[in-house]
Motif scaffolding. Structure first.
Motif, PDB file in Angstrom:
ATOM      1  N   ALA A 294       7.152   2.107   6.850  1.00 31.07           N
ATOM      2  CA  ALA A 294       6.917   2.444   5.284  1.00 31.07           C
ATOM      3  C   ALA A 294       5.586   1.618   5.068  1.00 31.07           C
ATOM      4  O   ALA A 294       5.026   1.588   3.919  1.00 31.07           O
ATOM      5  CB  ALA A 294       8.348   1.165   4.916  1.00 31.07           C
ATOM      6  N   LEU A 295       5.014   0.838   6.155  1.00 30.47           N
ATOM      7  CA  LEU A 295       3.849   0.187   5.251  1.00 30.47           C
ATOM      8  C   LEU A 295       2.593   1.322   6.192  1.00 30.47           C
ATOM      9  O   LEU A 295       1.839   1.339   5.045  1.00 30.47           O
ATOM     10  CB  LEU A 295       3.266  -0.478   6.695  1.00 30.47           C
ATOM     11  CG  LEU A 295       2.103  -1.446   6.939  1.00 30.47           C
ATOM     12  CD1 LEU A 295       2.089  -2.488   5.412  1.00 30.47           C
ATOM     13  CD2 LEU A 295       2.133  -2.465   7.789  1.00 30.47           C
ATOM     14  N   LYS A 296       3.259   2.249   6.529  1.00 33.43           N
ATOM     15  CA  LYS A 296       1.994   3.518   6.854  1.00 33.43           C
ATOM     16  C   LYS A 296       2.222   4.761   5.495  1.00 33.43           C
ATOM     17  O   LYS A 296       0.971   5.717   4.656  1.00 33.43           O
ATOM     18  CB  LYS A 296       2.000   4.336   7.637  1.00 33.43           C
ATOM     19  CG  LYS A 296       2.031   3.080   9.315  1.00 33.43           C
ATOM     20  CD  LYS A 296       2.115   3.830  10.438  1.00 33.43           C
ATOM     21  CE  LYS A 296       1.134   5.178  10.614  1.00 33.43           C
ATOM     22  NZ  LYS A 296       2.113   6.035  11.600  1.00 33.43           N
ATOM     23  N   GLU A 297       3.899   4.623   4.261  1.00 30.12           N
ATOM     24  CA  GLU A 297       4.038   5.899   3.250  1.00 30.12           C
ATOM     25  C   GLU A 297       2.854   5.369   2.646  1.00 30.12           C
ATOM     26  O   GLU A 297       3.249   4.558   1.447  1.00 30.12           O
ATOM     27  CB  GLU A 297       5.163   5.328   3.654  1.00 30.12           C
ATOM     28  CG  GLU A 297       6.126   6.872   2.610  1.00 30.12           C
ATOM     29  CD  GLU A 297       5.516   7.374   2.990  1.00 30.12           C
ATOM     30  OE1 GLU A 297       4.341   8.796   1.842  1.00 30.12           O
ATOM     31  OE2 GLU A 297       5.457   8.714   4.272  1.00 30.12           O
ATOM     32  N   LYS A 298       2.602   6.373   1.546  1.00 29.24           N
ATOM     33  CA  LYS A 298       1.980   5.866   0.670  1.00 29.24           C
ATOM     34  C   LYS A 298       2.411   6.703  -1.126  1.00 29.24           C
ATOM     35  O   LYS A 298       2.243   5.895  -1.621  1.00 29.24           O
ATOM     36  CB  LYS A 298       0.741   7.218   0.594  1.00 29.24           C
ATOM     37  CG  LYS A 298      -0.814   7.133   1.154  1.00 29.24           C
ATOM     38  CD  LYS A 298      -2.211   6.955   1.205  1.00 29.24           C
ATOM     39  CE  LYS A 298      -2.808   6.838   2.246  1.00 29.24           C
ATOM     40  NZ  LYS A 298      -3.823   8.032   2.366  1.00 29.24           N
ATOM     41  N   LEU A 299       3.394   7.390  -0.668  1.00 28.75           N
ATOM     42  CA  LEU A 299       3.879   7.436  -1.655  1.00 28.75           C
ATOM     43  C   LEU A 299       5.238   6.647  -1.909  1.00 28.75           C
ATOM     44  O   LEU A 299       6.142   6.057  -0.791  1.00 28.75           O
ATOM     45  CB  LEU A 299       5.093   9.508  -1.285  1.00 28.75           C
ATOM     46  CG  LEU A 299       5.840  10.213  -2.516  1.00 28.75           C
ATOM     47  CD1 LEU A 299       4.523  10.812  -3.338  1.00 28.75           C
ATOM     48  CD2 LEU A 299       6.033  11.485  -1.128  1.00 28.75           C
ATOM     49  N   LEU A 300       5.853   6.282  -3.507  1.00 29.48           N
ATOM     50  CA  LEU A 300       6.059   5.095  -3.807  1.00 29.48           C
ATOM     51  C   LEU A 300       7.723   5.173  -3.224  1.00 29.48           C
ATOM     52  O   LEU A 300       8.299   4.212  -1.605  1.00 29.48           O
ATOM     53  CB  LEU A 300       6.501   4.350  -4.852  1.00 29.48           C
ATOM     54  CG  LEU A 300       6.735   3.549  -5.417  1.00 29.48           C
ATOM     55  CD1 LEU A 300       6.162   2.113  -4.791  1.00 29.48           C
ATOM     56  CD2 LEU A 300       6.754   2.992  -6.611  1.00 29.48           C
ATOM     57  N   LYS A 301       8.143   6.811  -3.538  1.00 26.06           N
ATOM     58  CA  LYS A 301      10.085   6.317  -3.205  1.00 26.06           C
ATOM     59  C   LYS A 301      10.519   6.358  -2.138  1.00 26.06           C
ATOM     60  O   LYS A 301      11.342   6.150  -0.893  1.00 26.06           O
ATOM     61  CB  LYS A 301      10.192   7.663  -4.095  1.00 26.06           C
ATOM     62  CG  LYS A 301      10.482   7.526  -5.199  1.00 26.06           C
ATOM     63  CD  LYS A 301      11.076   8.108  -6.401  1.00 26.06           C
ATOM     64  CE  LYS A 301      12.558   9.022  -5.851  1.00 26.06           C
ATOM     65  NZ  LYS A 301      12.436  10.550  -7.031  1.00 26.06           N
ATOM     66  N   TYR A 306      11.740   5.061   3.200  1.00 26.89           N
ATOM     67  CA  TYR A 306      11.592   3.912   5.148  1.00 26.89           C
ATOM     68  C   TYR A 306      12.333   2.366   4.692  1.00 26.89           C
ATOM     69  O   TYR A 306      12.922   2.064   5.866  1.00 26.89           O
ATOM     70  CB  TYR A 306      10.561   4.268   5.121  1.00 26.89           C
ATOM     71  CG  TYR A 306       9.948   5.750   6.056  1.00 26.89           C
ATOM     72  CD1 TYR A 306      10.987   6.118   6.774  1.00 26.89           C
ATOM     73  CD2 TYR A 306       8.869   6.218   5.386  1.00 26.89           C
ATOM     74  CE1 TYR A 306      10.380   7.499   7.753  1.00 26.89           C
ATOM     75  CE2 TYR A 306       8.612   7.670   5.597  1.00 26.89           C
ATOM     76  CZ  TYR A 306       9.657   8.334   6.543  1.00 26.89           C
ATOM     77  OH  TYR A 306       9.086   9.091   7.059  1.00 26.89           O
ATOM     78  N   SER A 307      12.312   1.731   3.956  1.00 26.16           N
ATOM     79  CA  SER A 307      12.153   0.466   3.522  1.00 26.16           C
ATOM     80  C   SER A 307      13.640   0.085   3.823  1.00 26.16           C
ATOM     81  O   SER A 307      14.884  -0.896   4.400  1.00 26.16           O
ATOM     82  CB  SER A 307      11.995  -0.067   2.235  1.00 26.16           C
ATOM     83  OG  SER A 307      12.208  -1.000   1.769  1.00 26.16           O
TER      84      SER A 307
END
Length: 496
Positions: A294-301, A306-307
């Motif tokens: 989640a920390l590495k992901e740029k796309l909000l949804k 991942y959260s």
């Protein structure tokens, strides 16, 4: 416990409503359709909430001497059915405005309502056969929500969702012959239904297949390695569907694991064995892995998806500890995560609807343009992180206490450490969105500020969910349900 045919009403009403949405020509008119769907959601909520009082109820529809469809109301079904109808109602109201930029409205609401009926059937499932049938029904009815946009990405995500869910449920199916061979009944009973005489000498066989069953149902909860459907499905589904996929449908896997672990197999058989340690390690690895991705992901949804992978495994970790305090924390986190994650996904949906921006890095300065949405996002983020006095703090406190009390070598202290590290990672991938939204920095050039907060149909559900994240203690009805659930499995003194 008495036979109660009215138990079918909250299950069949949304199913009938969904079918009528698809068939009646009058449903082509937006206002008529919205009023009808709102009425179905509201009446279903009233029917489900009315089951929270008045004692336990049951309904058995026998097919053969062995096979029967059985529904019952107990404290566990009250908890999950309450969450289902609340989240469905709020997400449904939100969708009345959000779906304006989507096509296929009648198809969407058809499957949205039928999915609610399937989930309520799962919540009320009184035996293993009913649970399995409703679990598969729920998977089939929620797949069109992922497929809704019919793009190439949506087709691929829906196929992935269906594949992982069916594969996991196929492992879950192993529980039926297992209980027929080594159990006294398929009816869920607190503490388990295994027959000591039949079990003698076959403990390792039962443990092995129990592990497969639990891992299988864990696919719906996003447990490693069957978690990939979550980040694939959420970005392509409409935001209200993403909200219930994350906040509620992942809990279908949690509910199935709860029923199998505490009401079928029983915790005593697995306590202190390799099965418990394997499940705990898998859950903790999923917690850490989901937060890191989640920390590495740029796309909000996708970041929120991942959260969910991480946060739902908090619940599974608490359940696999086989401890009454940890189980209390897990059940509180079922409610806390549902509230917080629904609020986060609906906030993301409002941002996408109003601005078209989909990446976390694109939201600088939007706090001034969309203050209601960003305050709701901020409160939900604080709740999910577990900062006191928000809802998530209470659940994570109980989870850490339960781990420390368990006395398991290494895991009793490593578990809380990983949960705390994951909470810090949660803060790292959520709080910068809030900070940059409200405080974009001196180099940010504000143009003429245009207020972009959505209309009341989208704001009211967000405000209600944001308010719910601020619970510092479990409210009275929830406390009573948790006490009943934990006490029924572990005896008195359930830790609530």
């Amino acid at each position: 416990m008495r036979q109660d045919l009215s138990l079918l009403l909250p299950i069949l009403l949304p199913v009938a409503g969904g079918i009528l949405v698809a068939l009646l020509p009058a449903m082509d008119r937006e206002r008529t359709r919205q009023r009808f769907v709102a009425a179905i959601l509201a009446v279903t909520a009233v029917l489900a909430v009315s089951r929270m009082w008045g004692g336990d109820h049951a309904l058995i529809l026998s097919v053969t001497d062995i096979v029967a469809v059985q529904f019952k109301v107990d404290d566990l079904s009250r908890l999950f059915s309450g969450l289902i109808v609340l989240m469905w109602l709020l997400s449904g109201v939100f969708s009345f405005s959000y779906m304006h930029h989507e096509t296929g409205h009648r198809q969407y609401y058809c499957f949205f309502l039928i999915s609610q009926g399937a989930l309520l059937g799962l919540a009320y499932a009184g035996n293993y056969i009913t649970l399995y049938l409703c679990f598969e029904w729920m998977t089939l009815m929620t797949t069109p929500l992922v497929l809704h946009s019919a793009t190439r990405e949506a087709n691929r995500a829906a196929g992935q969702y269906l594949l992982y869910s069916v594969a996991g449920a196929s492992l879950g199916l192993l529980g039926i012959p297992l209980l027929l061979r080594y159990g006294v009944t398929l009816t869920f009973t607190p503490g388990g239904v295994l027959d000591p005489a039949a079990l003698a000498g076959h403990e390792n066989v039962v443990r092995f297949f129990s592990c497969l069953v639990l891992l299988g149902f864990g696919a719906k909860a996003g447990l490693y390695p069957l978690f990939a459907w979550l980040p694939a499905a959420h970005p392509v589904a409409p935001a209200p569907a993403s909200a219930v996929l994350s906040g509620v449908i992942t809990k279908a896997g949690v509910l199935a694991i709860l029923r199998v672990l505490y009401y079928a197999i029983g915790p005593e058989l697995l306590a202190g064995t390799w099965v418990q340690y394997l499940l705990l390690w898998v859950a903790l690895c999923t917690v850490l892995m989901g937060s890191t991705l989640a920390l590495k992901e740029k796309l909000l949804k996708k970041r929120l998806a991942y959260s969910t992978v991480s946060q739902v495994s908090y619940i599974l970790f608490g359940l696999f500890l086989l401890d009454k305090t940890a189980m209390t924390g897990a059940l509180i986190h079922v409610a806390a995560h549902s509230v917080c994650k629904n609020a986060l996904f609906l906030s993301a949906g409002a941002i996408i609807f109003q601005t078209g921006k989909t990446e976390a890095g694109q939201l600088r300065g939007l706090g001034k343009e969309m203050p209601v949405v960003f305050w709701c996002f901020a409160l939900a983020a604080l709740g999910l992180i577990g900062i006191p006095p928000f809802f998530g703090f209470l659940s994570k406190w109980y989870l850490c206490l339960g781990a420390l009390e368990s006395g398991l070598p290494l895991l009793s202290w490593l578990g809380p450490v990983i949960l705390i590290v994951s909470a810090l990672l949660t803060a790292a991938y959520l709080l910068p969105i809030v900070v940059q939204g409200f405080f974009p920095g001196p180099d940010f050039q504000y143009k003429a500020v245009v207020k972009r907060d959505p209309d009341m149909l989208m704001r009211v559900p967000l405000l209600l969910l944001a308010a719910a994240t601020a619970f510092t203690v479990a409210p009275g009805p929830l406390t009573g349900m948790l006490r009943g659930i934990v006490s029924s499995v572990f005896g008195s003194g359930g830790g609530v």
